[in-house]
Enzyme design. Sequence first.
Site, PDB file in Angstrom:
ATOM      1  N   ASP A 263       0.828  -1.204   0.000  1.00 50.56           N
ATOM      2  CA  ASP A 263       0.000   0.000   0.000  1.00 50.56           C
ATOM      3  C   ASP A 263       0.860   1.251   0.000  1.00 50.56           C
ATOM      4  O   ASP A 263       2.085   1.183  -0.101  1.00 50.56           O
ATOM      5  CB  ASP A 263      -1.012  -0.032   1.141  1.00 50.56           C
ATOM      6  CG  ASP A 263      -0.351  -0.218   2.486  1.00 50.56           C
ATOM      7  OD1 ASP A 263      -0.931  -0.898   3.338  1.00 50.56           O
ATOM      8  OD2 ASP A 263       0.768   0.300   2.683  1.00 50.56           O
ATOM      9  N   LYS A 285      -4.955   2.365  -0.586  1.00 48.86           N
ATOM     10  CA  LYS A 285      -5.364   2.592   0.804  1.00 48.86           C
ATOM     11  C   LYS A 285      -4.741   3.878   1.290  1.00 48.86           C
ATOM     12  O   LYS A 285      -3.681   3.908   1.862  1.00 48.86           O
ATOM     13  CB  LYS A 285      -4.890   1.453   1.718  1.00 48.86           C
ATOM     14  CG  LYS A 285      -5.741   0.226   1.650  1.00 48.86           C
ATOM     15  CD  LYS A 285      -6.640   0.132   2.864  1.00 48.86           C
ATOM     16  CE  LYS A 285      -6.805  -1.279   3.318  1.00 48.86           C
ATOM     17  NZ  LYS A 285      -5.865  -1.694   4.272  1.00 48.86           N
ATOM     18  N   GLY A 316       2.830  -1.332   6.000  1.00 47.08           N
ATOM     19  CA  GLY A 316       3.596  -0.386   6.806  1.00 47.08           C
ATOM     20  C   GLY A 316       3.450  -0.728   8.274  1.00 47.08           C
ATOM     21  O   GLY A 316       2.407  -1.216   8.712  1.00 47.08           O
ATOM     22  N   ILE A 321      -1.521  -3.684  13.906  1.00 48.14           N
ATOM     23  CA  ILE A 321      -1.843  -2.413  14.557  1.00 48.14           C
ATOM     24  C   ILE A 321      -2.389  -1.473  13.488  1.00 48.14           C
ATOM     25  O   ILE A 321      -1.642  -1.012  12.618  1.00 48.14           O
ATOM     26  CB  ILE A 321      -0.618  -1.825  15.276  1.00 48.14           C
ATOM     27  CG1 ILE A 321      -0.243  -2.766  16.429  1.00 48.14           C
ATOM     28  CG2 ILE A 321      -0.926  -0.414  15.798  1.00 48.14           C
ATOM     29  CD1 ILE A 321       0.879  -2.323  17.284  1.00 48.14           C
ATOM     30  N   ALA A 347       4.460   2.305  13.883  1.00 49.33           N
ATOM     31  CA  ALA A 347       4.788   3.733  13.826  1.00 49.33           C
ATOM     32  C   ALA A 347       5.020   4.307  15.223  1.00 49.33           C
ATOM     33  O   ALA A 347       5.913   5.134  15.419  1.00 49.33           O
ATOM     34  CB  ALA A 347       3.678   4.491  13.115  1.00 49.33           C
ATOM     35  N   MET A 399      -3.268   8.121  12.322  1.00 51.31           N
ATOM     36  CA  MET A 399      -4.237   8.689  11.381  1.00 51.31           C
ATOM     37  C   MET A 399      -4.951   9.898  11.974  1.00 51.31           C
ATOM     38  O   MET A 399      -6.137  10.107  11.738  1.00 51.31           O
ATOM     39  CB  MET A 399      -5.273   7.627  10.956  1.00 51.31           C
ATOM     40  CG  MET A 399      -4.647   6.497  10.180  1.00 51.31           C
ATOM     41  SD  MET A 399      -5.757   5.101   9.930  1.00 51.31           S
ATOM     42  CE  MET A 399      -5.572   4.198  11.449  1.00 51.31           C
TER      43      MET A 399
HETATM   44  N1  SAH Z   1       0.134  -0.663  10.675  1.00 47.20           N
HETATM   45  C1  SAH Z   1       0.728   0.654  10.780  1.00 47.20           C
HETATM   46  C2  SAH Z   1      -0.290   1.762  10.908  1.00 47.20           C
HETATM   47  C3  SAH Z   1      -1.148   1.927   9.704  1.00 47.20           C
HETATM   48  S1  SAH Z   1      -2.283   3.248   9.897  1.00 47.20           S
HETATM   49  C4  SAH Z   1       1.709   0.677  11.944  1.00 47.20           C
HETATM   50  O1  SAH Z   1       1.745  -0.264  12.743  1.00 47.20           O
HETATM   51  O2  SAH Z   1       2.462   1.645  12.036  1.00 47.20           O
HETATM   52  C5  SAH Z   1      -1.432   4.551   9.105  1.00 47.20           C
HETATM   53  C6  SAH Z   1      -0.997   5.585  10.107  1.00 47.20           C
HETATM   54  O3  SAH Z   1       0.175   5.176  10.769  1.00 47.20           O
HETATM   55  C7  SAH Z   1      -0.648   6.926   9.502  1.00 47.20           C
HETATM   56  O4  SAH Z   1      -1.790   7.695   9.274  1.00 47.20           O
HETATM   57  C8  SAH Z   1       0.226   7.520  10.583  1.00 47.20           C
HETATM   58  O5  SAH Z   1      -0.552   8.031  11.646  1.00 47.20           O
HETATM   59  C9  SAH Z   1       0.951   6.316  11.102  1.00 47.20           C
HETATM   60  N2  SAH Z   1       2.273   6.171  10.485  1.00 47.20           N
HETATM   61  C10 SAH Z   1       2.725   5.148   9.776  1.00 47.20           C
HETATM   62  N3  SAH Z   1       4.005   5.341   9.400  1.00 47.20           N
HETATM   63  C11 SAH Z   1       4.365   6.518   9.915  1.00 47.20           C
HETATM   64  C12 SAH Z   1       5.568   7.290   9.894  1.00 47.20           C
HETATM   65  N4  SAH Z   1       6.667   6.854   9.257  1.00 47.20           N
HETATM   66  N5  SAH Z   1       5.578   8.479  10.543  1.00 47.20           N
HETATM   67  C13 SAH Z   1       4.484   8.923  11.177  1.00 47.20           C
HETATM   68  N6  SAH Z   1       3.335   8.251  11.235  1.00 47.20           N
HETATM   69  C14 SAH Z   1       3.279   7.053  10.617  1.00 47.20           C
END
Ligand code: SAH
Length: 476
Positions: A263, A285, A316, A321, A347, A399
């Site tokens: 994604d 997405k 990501g 999560i 994140a 988010m």
């Molecule tokens: N599964 C992912 C989250 C997906 S939801 C995880 O565990 O990180 C997507 C949200 O994750 C984004 O809107 C943001 O709030 C956060 N996010 C993901 N990567 C990020 C990054 N490098 N820096 C800041 N926020 C991040």
Amino acid sequence: MVEHNSLTPSSHSPWFPLVMRMDEAACALVVGGGTVAANKAALLLATDARLTVLSPTLCPELTQHALNGRIHHVAKGATPELVAEHARHCRVVFAATDDRAINRMVAATACELNVPVCAVDDPEPSTFITPAIVRRGSVQVAISTSGAAPVLARRLREQIEALLPAGLDRLARFMQGAREMVGARHPTPDTRRRVWERFLDGKGAEQALAGEDDAARATLERLAGEDTGGGEVWIVGAGPGNPDLLTLGALRLMQNADSVLYDHLLPADILDRVRRDAERIFVGKQRNNHALPQPSINDELIRRAKAGERVLRLKGGDPFIFGRGGEEIEALMEAGVPFRVIPGISAANGCAAAAGIPLTHRDCAQSCLFLTGHARADGTLDLPWHTIAQRGQTVVIYMGLGGVESLCSRLVEHGLPPEWPAAMVEHGTRPDQRVITADLATLTAKVTEENFRSPALIIVGEVVKHRVISSNSPEA
Ligand code: SAH
């Protein structure tokens, strides 16, 4: 139905690596007789090529080779005519004198004849450059920085030297010897590759590395007799965006996948680490822009696995999560498709560490909540505000960029003071990471002023006050 992204690996270079045949039929010319020339001669003498050295004098090492008949010595100074006369029959030419002007003359002469030429330490007139080489018999790793940084190439060579087992040549030869047997049982390339991958991942490779060929062969024969047809889905967390934060498990599956569904959170330098031949499918997405709805993603995973593919679902952060990994697994279980899950650094962990904000701290936070700040279609946020607006805890909001204003004012309405610390991390862990530290009253204005973009993470709580910038932070 599926959007095929035209995204190709980000790497581009005008230097193309290849492995050239240098057998008895090949001639090579080295112009120069000093130690630099001797180094190039040593590389060529490790092949079967016939080597001519053009130089009025020779260093002791080359003199020895001439005496042993390993090189043909032409004891003359280099002139365009002489160089052309010898280069004409050569597969490669090295210009390795200590005189840059002579080297350039040699390069120009060879170029004229369309013979590949390397002027040592001078990429500009060269049509090839010599890589740093790690050798384990027939297995050779060549490292090039496209001429940009030879010292870096040598450093990488040291690291790879330490990494590659000594028995690698034995392993390669064993595999060569067994190719026919495996090929006969598995005529299609895909299943053949799977047999070899299972062999390399299992004890067979260890046996061959140790020289226990009979045992290795028995292992391989068993693997070749097994059914390799069944596809699988690998749900893999790729971390917050910095390739250094991939797990070893993620990397291994990325290297073995037949196809990858990814994604928008995944940067090109992570996708570049997926097996080059794997089919890449972008499933989008993004907030309010679901390139492919979740049920279609589930269907695509199932369809591909049932067709025998090993499908990588690369996500990501961590798949479980706010990653909808749970929904995908339910669909896979229902369809009877085998799967594996590899966790990733979420994140919250990645951004907190990279921004230097401890998520818990003895003095001020005994717990940490992970929330989604994704608003409903009507813009409202349905969250248990009274649990969130508490002292003594940290609140991490995924988010939350679009709803930051409403989030901050709700927290104040439910009892936190306006000066309660809050931070936002944009592109956390990536080289372009930015961090804002503020409070609930001022965060929104600062975020707007700095024009923060997605992905961004909000951290609320007194731990923000404990922020330190470590030496590996992108901002250090
Ligand atoms: N599964 C992912 C989250 C997906 S939801 C995880 O565990 O990180 C997507 C949200 O994750 C984004 O809107 C943001 O709030 C956060 N996010 C993901 N990567 C990020 C990054 N490098 N820096 C800041 N926020 C991040």
